[in-house]
Motif scaffolding. Structure first.
Motif, PDB file in Angstrom:
ATOM      1  N   SER A 109      33.007  35.146  33.563  1.00  0.00           N
ATOM      2  CA  SER A 109      33.529  33.848  32.748  1.00  0.00           C
ATOM      3  C   SER A 109      32.491  32.771  32.240  1.00  0.00           C
ATOM      4  CB  SER A 109      34.405  33.091  34.102  1.00  0.00           C
ATOM      5  OG  SER A 109      33.410  32.874  35.163  1.00  0.00           O
ATOM      6  N   ASP A 198      43.878  30.227  23.216  1.00  0.00           N
ATOM      7  CA  ASP A 198      42.643  29.506  23.897  1.00  0.00           C
ATOM      8  C   ASP A 198      42.099  28.653  22.530  1.00  0.00           C
ATOM      9  OD1 ASP A 198      40.477  28.761  25.454  1.00  0.00           O
ATOM     10  OD2 ASP A 198      39.283  30.128  24.847  1.00  0.00           O
ATOM     11  N   ASP A 320      47.637  34.632  29.499  1.00  0.00           N
ATOM     12  CA  ASP A 320      46.467  33.877  29.332  1.00  0.00           C
ATOM     13  C   ASP A 320      45.127  34.719  29.967  1.00  0.00           C
ATOM     14  OD1 ASP A 320      45.062  31.490  30.014  1.00  0.00           O
ATOM     15  OD2 ASP A 320      44.902  31.844  31.925  1.00  0.00           O
ATOM     16  N   ALA A 321      45.488  36.056  30.209  1.00  0.00           N
ATOM     17  CA  ALA A 321      44.411  36.929  30.622  1.00  0.00           C
ATOM     18  C   ALA A 321      43.808  37.564  29.505  1.00  0.00           C
ATOM     19  CB  ALA A 321      45.004  38.248  31.675  1.00  0.00           C
ATOM     20  N   LYS A 324      40.849  34.725  27.320  1.00  0.00           N
ATOM     21  CA  LYS A 324      39.583  34.193  27.664  1.00  0.00           C
ATOM     22  C   LYS A 324      39.258  34.913  29.046  1.00  0.00           C
ATOM     23  CE  LYS A 324      41.670  30.175  28.521  1.00  0.00           C
ATOM     24  NZ  LYS A 324      43.013  30.352  28.892  1.00  0.00           N
ATOM     25  N   LEU A 326      38.424  35.323  32.779  1.00  0.00           N
ATOM     26  CA  LEU A 326      38.951  34.246  33.961  1.00  0.00           C
ATOM     27  C   LEU A 326      37.968  34.632  35.066  1.00  0.00           C
ATOM     28  CD1 LEU A 326      42.858  34.913  33.350  1.00  0.00           C
ATOM     29  CD2 LEU A 326      41.521  32.961  32.634  1.00  0.00           C
ATOM     30  N   ARG A 330      42.004  34.491  39.564  1.00  0.00           N
ATOM     31  CA  ARG A 330      43.246  34.347  38.519  1.00  0.00           C
ATOM     32  C   ARG A 330      43.225  35.475  38.097  1.00  0.00           C
ATOM     33  NH1 ARG A 330      47.602  32.348  36.796  1.00  0.00           N
ATOM     34  NH2 ARG A 330      47.778  31.910  34.819  1.00  0.00           N
ATOM     35  N   PHE A 331      41.917  36.390  37.462  1.00  0.00           N
ATOM     36  CA  PHE A 331      42.136  37.703  36.935  1.00  0.00           C
ATOM     37  C   PHE A 331      43.040  38.505  37.601  1.00  0.00           C
ATOM     38  CE2 PHE A 331      40.679  41.817  36.111  1.00  0.00           C
ATOM     39  CZ  PHE A 331      40.806  42.080  34.562  1.00  0.00           C
TER      40      PHE A 331
END
Length: 346
Positions: A109, A198, A320-321, A324, A326, A330-331
């Motif tokens: 990240s 993003d 969302d994955a 960006k 992560l 969260r990933f």
């Protein structure tokens, strides 16, 4: 056109050879190959899709599929699991990464990769070959889509940092070689998509990255992670452009499903309140003139009742994955939600 060296006719120096068949790498070769393949498939009873000319459909009792150019299919009573385990293991062996230390995410990240990160590679061939192989792997691994898209942006001038980032994806794959997509036999044939962006995520040019994942029931059937064209001046603008790109893809999928006898009015989920409000309230504002094409394209489909755009909480935004890199927790949470699993349920 000239006569090839060693085959020049002294009596007719201005003559050229007439080709009896298409030669590989010539511009007309792909068209000639398509014509040959198309005629053969049509002679067997296949039907050519109107929505996608590269799709041919034959409605007969299907035989069990086990392996097809790198894709492995494992069928059970509960459904079908698609993976590329052998392809991954061969890739790890080719780059001497079989015993590499595994990691839990395909991309760190921080720090963010840029065009100027690290020292340029003296020979970029190996980097380009690896990224090309990873692009093919995305057929069943949407969890690496963002990382591969990011590395693909440096193909013209890769650096040592980019090479290490590519090898990190291999270390992630070493931990998850059997992961893929599971298609349940009890799936509902409802079409929906998650769209996300993003905003200004690229610190080099501040172009936003948009992504979508299209689902048929619980199954991901189409996805992408891609930089937008041009800089967006607000998060609402970036998200609205992402929704428009998603709608273009989902309308094409609707046409294919209709040909296959699976009509399904779709829903697009977006986590940006401003973009969702703009879709629901077709009031053209002067500040939206620079994205007028996206605006009218999307508004027309919504007013015709061909689709609807709904708001979804950010924590439930599957796409969302793909926008960006992560953090680990969260990933892993989103990897399970987007439909990437280790094997089929027993």
């Amino acid at each position: 056109m000239e006569q090839p060296p060693g085959f020049v006719d002294a009596n007719h120096p201005d003559y050229v050879c007439r080709l009896n068949k298409a030669v590989y790498s010539l511009k007309q070769a792909p068209r000639a190959w398509y014509t040959e393949l198309s005629n053969f498939l049509l002679s067997l009873g296949f039907t050519n899709s109107l929505a996608d000319t590269s799709l041919f459909v034959l409605k007969v009792d299907a035989e069990d599929l086990h392996y097809f150019i790198g894709l492995e299919a494992h069928r059970t009573s509960s459904g079908l699991h698609l993976a590329q385990r052998k392809f991954i293991l061969d890739l790890l062996h080719r780059y001497d990464m079989t015993n590499a230390k595994p990691v839990t995410t395909p991309m760190a990240s921080s720090p963010k990769l840029t065009l100027t990160s690290g020292k340029p590679l003296s020979d970029p061939k190996q980097y380009r070959q690896l990224v090309g192989s990873l692009q093919y792997l995305q057929f069943t691994r949407l969890d690496i889509a963002f990382a591969v898209n990011k590395l693909s942006q440096f193909m013209h001038c890769p650096t040592e940092d980019h090479w290490q980032a590519a090898k990190r994806i291999l270390r992630y794959l070493a931990r998850t070689p059997s992961h893929g997509i599971f298609f349940s036999s009890n799936n509902q044939l409802t079409l929906h998509a998650y769209s996300d962006a993003d905003w200004g995520g690229d610190s080099h040019d501040y172009v936003s990255t948009n992504a979508y994942v299209v689902y048929l029931g619980n199954h991901p059937i189409s996805w992408t992670a891609k930089k937008q064209k041009g800089v967006s001046r607000s998060s609402t603008e970036a998200e609205y452009r992402a929704v428009a790109n998603t709608v273009a893809e989902i309308r094409w999928i609707c046409n294919i499903l209709t040909e296959l006898g699976v009509p399904s009015p779709p829903t697009v989920y977006c986590d940006n309140v401003g973009a969702t409000f703009l879709c629901a309230n077709p009031v053209f504002h002067s500040r939206m003139k620079h994205i007028a094409l996206d605006y009218h394209f999307l508004r027309g489909h919504i007013q015709d009742g061909a689709l609807r755009v709904a708001h979804v909480n950010t924590k439930d935004q599957f796409a969302d994955a793909l926008t960006k890199p992560l953090p680990r927790a969260r990933f892993l949470e989103l990897r399970n939600k987007i439909g990437v699993t280790s094997d089929s349920p027993s």
